[in-house]
Design an enzyme around this catalytic site. Sequence first.
Site, PDB file in Angstrom:
ATOM      1  N   ASN A   2      -0.136  -8.142   1.604  1.00  0.00           N
ATOM      2  CA  ASN A   2       1.116  -7.425   1.860  1.00  0.00           C
ATOM      3  C   ASN A   2       1.089  -6.439   3.025  1.00  0.00           C
ATOM      4  O   ASN A   2       2.065  -5.764   3.293  1.00  0.00           O
ATOM      5  CB  ASN A   2       1.556  -6.699   0.578  1.00  0.00           C
ATOM      6  CG  ASN A   2       1.762  -7.682  -0.557  1.00  0.00           C
ATOM      7  OD1 ASN A   2       2.344  -8.735  -0.367  1.00  0.00           O
ATOM      8  ND2 ASN A   2       1.251  -7.352  -1.738  1.00  0.00           N
ATOM      9  N   THR A   3      -0.063  -6.339   3.691  1.00  0.00           N
ATOM     10  CA  THR A   3      -0.147  -5.554   4.931  1.00  0.00           C
ATOM     11  C   THR A   3      -0.394  -6.552   6.051  1.00  0.00           C
ATOM     12  O   THR A   3      -1.376  -7.303   5.998  1.00  0.00           O
ATOM     13  CB  THR A   3      -1.290  -4.521   4.855  1.00  0.00           C
ATOM     14  OG1 THR A   3      -0.971  -3.562   3.845  1.00  0.00           O
ATOM     15  CG2 THR A   3      -1.484  -3.802   6.176  1.00  0.00           C
ATOM     16  N   PHE A  41       0.824  -1.220   0.000  1.00  0.00           N
ATOM     17  CA  PHE A  41       0.000   0.000   0.000  1.00  0.00           C
ATOM     18  C   PHE A  41       0.862   1.277   0.000  1.00  0.00           C
ATOM     19  O   PHE A  41       0.613   2.198   0.787  1.00  0.00           O
ATOM     20  CB  PHE A  41      -0.949   0.039   1.206  1.00  0.00           C
ATOM     21  CG  PHE A  41      -2.093  -0.937   1.176  1.00  0.00           C
ATOM     22  CD1 PHE A  41      -2.356  -1.736   0.078  1.00  0.00           C
ATOM     23  CD2 PHE A  41      -2.931  -1.054   2.295  1.00  0.00           C
ATOM     24  CE1 PHE A  41      -3.418  -2.639   0.071  1.00  0.00           C
ATOM     25  CE2 PHE A  41      -4.006  -1.951   2.301  1.00  0.00           C
ATOM     26  CZ  PHE A  41      -4.239  -2.742   1.191  1.00  0.00           C
ATOM     27  N   SER A  67      -5.482  -7.757   0.599  1.00  0.00           N
ATOM     28  CA  SER A  67      -4.094  -7.722   0.151  1.00  0.00           C
ATOM     29  C   SER A  67      -3.248  -8.548   1.122  1.00  0.00           C
ATOM     30  O   SER A  67      -3.397  -8.415   2.335  1.00  0.00           O
ATOM     31  CB  SER A  67      -3.566  -6.281   0.129  1.00  0.00           C
ATOM     32  OG  SER A  67      -2.144  -6.293  -0.003  1.00  0.00           O
ATOM     33  N   ASN A  78      -8.633 -10.810  -5.201  1.00  0.00           N
ATOM     34  CA  ASN A  78      -7.326 -10.172  -5.079  1.00  0.00           C
ATOM     35  C   ASN A  78      -6.238 -11.169  -5.505  1.00  0.00           C
ATOM     36  O   ASN A  78      -6.544 -12.215  -6.062  1.00  0.00           O
ATOM     37  CB  ASN A  78      -7.126  -9.718  -3.614  1.00  0.00           C
ATOM     38  CG  ASN A  78      -6.269  -8.466  -3.505  1.00  0.00           C
ATOM     39  OD1 ASN A  78      -5.263  -8.326  -4.211  1.00  0.00           O
ATOM     40  ND2 ASN A  78      -6.646  -7.553  -2.631  1.00  0.00           N
ATOM     41  N   LYS A 121     -13.523  -6.317  -1.567  1.00  0.00           N
ATOM     42  CA  LYS A 121     -12.624  -7.151  -2.375  1.00  0.00           C
ATOM     43  C   LYS A 121     -12.105  -8.301  -1.521  1.00  0.00           C
ATOM     44  O   LYS A 121     -11.531  -8.075  -0.452  1.00  0.00           O
ATOM     45  CB  LYS A 121     -11.456  -6.306  -2.895  1.00  0.00           C
ATOM     46  CG  LYS A 121     -10.581  -7.041  -3.903  1.00  0.00           C
ATOM     47  CD  LYS A 121      -9.625  -6.080  -4.576  1.00  0.00           C
ATOM     48  CE  LYS A 121      -8.909  -6.758  -5.744  1.00  0.00           C
ATOM     49  NZ  LYS A 121      -8.084  -5.814  -6.492  1.00  0.00           N
TER      50      LYS A 121
END
Length: 365
Positions: A185-186, A122, A183, A255, A226
Site C-alpha cells: 500500500n506504499t 501506513f 506492504s 505480509n 517482513k
Amino acid sequence: MLYKKLGKPILFRMDPERAHHLTIDGLSVVGSFPGGKQLLKSMYGVPYSPLMAQQLWGLQFANPIGLAAGLDKNAKAVKGFSQLGFGFMEVGTITPKPQPGNELPRLFRLPEDKALINRMGFNNVGTDEMAKNLIKTGKRDIPVAINIGKNKTTPNEQAEEDYRACIRELYTYGDFFVVNISSPNTPDLRNLQHGNDLKRLLDAVTAEMQLQQEKNGHTGKPVLVKIAPDLTDEELELTVKTIKDSSISGIIATNTTLSREGLVHSNREQAGGLSGKPLTERSTEVIRRVYQLTEGKLPIIGAGGIFTAQDAYDKIRAGASLVEVYTGLIYEGPGILTSLNKGLHNLLKKDGYTHISQAIGADQN
C-alpha cells in the site's frame, strides 16, 4: 463467547475502520485504569506452560502466538493486548513523520472468505508520539516489536534514512524491530525487497542498530525483515540470500497478498493487501521454503491466515518458531488465544513432543 454473541455483531455493523479504532481505544482505556489489566487477564489470559515457552534472541516468549503489526499501529493499547494471552506483539508500522495514510474507505471485510482487504497506507502518528505511548506502557509483560517503514513521500533511493530515523528515535523502547518492505500500500515499497536496494537498506539498518547498541551500552536487539507472499521462487531465493548475508536476526513470512484467487465476496474488487483465510496455505508454503533456504538457521515468524491451532501448528512444523494472528482475531475475538494455545499444546503432546522447539521444521527433517 462474549465477543461472538455480543461484541462481533455490534462491531461488524460498523464501518471496519471505526470498529478498529473503537477496539484499540477501548483496550487502551481498560488496560490503563486500576485493575483493568487484571480484569482482562482473568477474562482472557492463557495459563503458562513450559511446553510452549521459548527463548529466542535472548528474549523470553511465554507462548508462540503473537499479534501482527497493523492492529496497534501507534502502540496505544500495549497494556491491554499484553493481557489477552499473547506471547508477544508488534506495534506499527511506524514512519518517522506522522502521515494520514490513504483516502477513506480503506479497510474492507470479506466475511464469506474470512478475509480483510486493507489499503491503509501506513497511517500513523510518527515516531515522537509512539515514543510517548511506549513510555506510558511502563514495564512490559510480553516482548514488544516495533515495525518500521518509510514515509510515502520519501523516494526509495533515500528509504534507508527513514528506517534509520525510526531505529534512532525508538531504539530504547522496542524489544526487537521489524523492517517492513512488503506492504503493497506504499508505492514502490515492495521494490526494496530486491537486489542492491535490499542490500543497501539492510546494511543501513544493521549499521544503525550497531550504532544505537554502542550509544546505549546495550548488548544488542534483534531486527527481522517482513517479506511478501507474492515473491516468485527465484525472487524469494535472492531475497533470502541477501537477508542471510546481512546479519539480520530473522524473517517474518508473510505480509498481505495482492492475489484474489478463490474469493467470493463482492469486496474482492477492492485494491489493497488481502489477509485472512485465503492466505493460510501460501504463507505456510513460503515459511517452508524460507526454512529450506536458511537451513533452519534463521528464526521465522509465521503469519497469514491463522484461525485454528492446526493452522498455527502447520506453520511451526513448516519451520516457524513463532506465529502471529491478525484477521483471525478480528473474526474470532480474543478467545482465539486460548483456543490456539490449548490446541497447540494438545497437538504437541499428541505427536509426543516434550517442547515446542522439537516441532519447528519437523515436516522437513
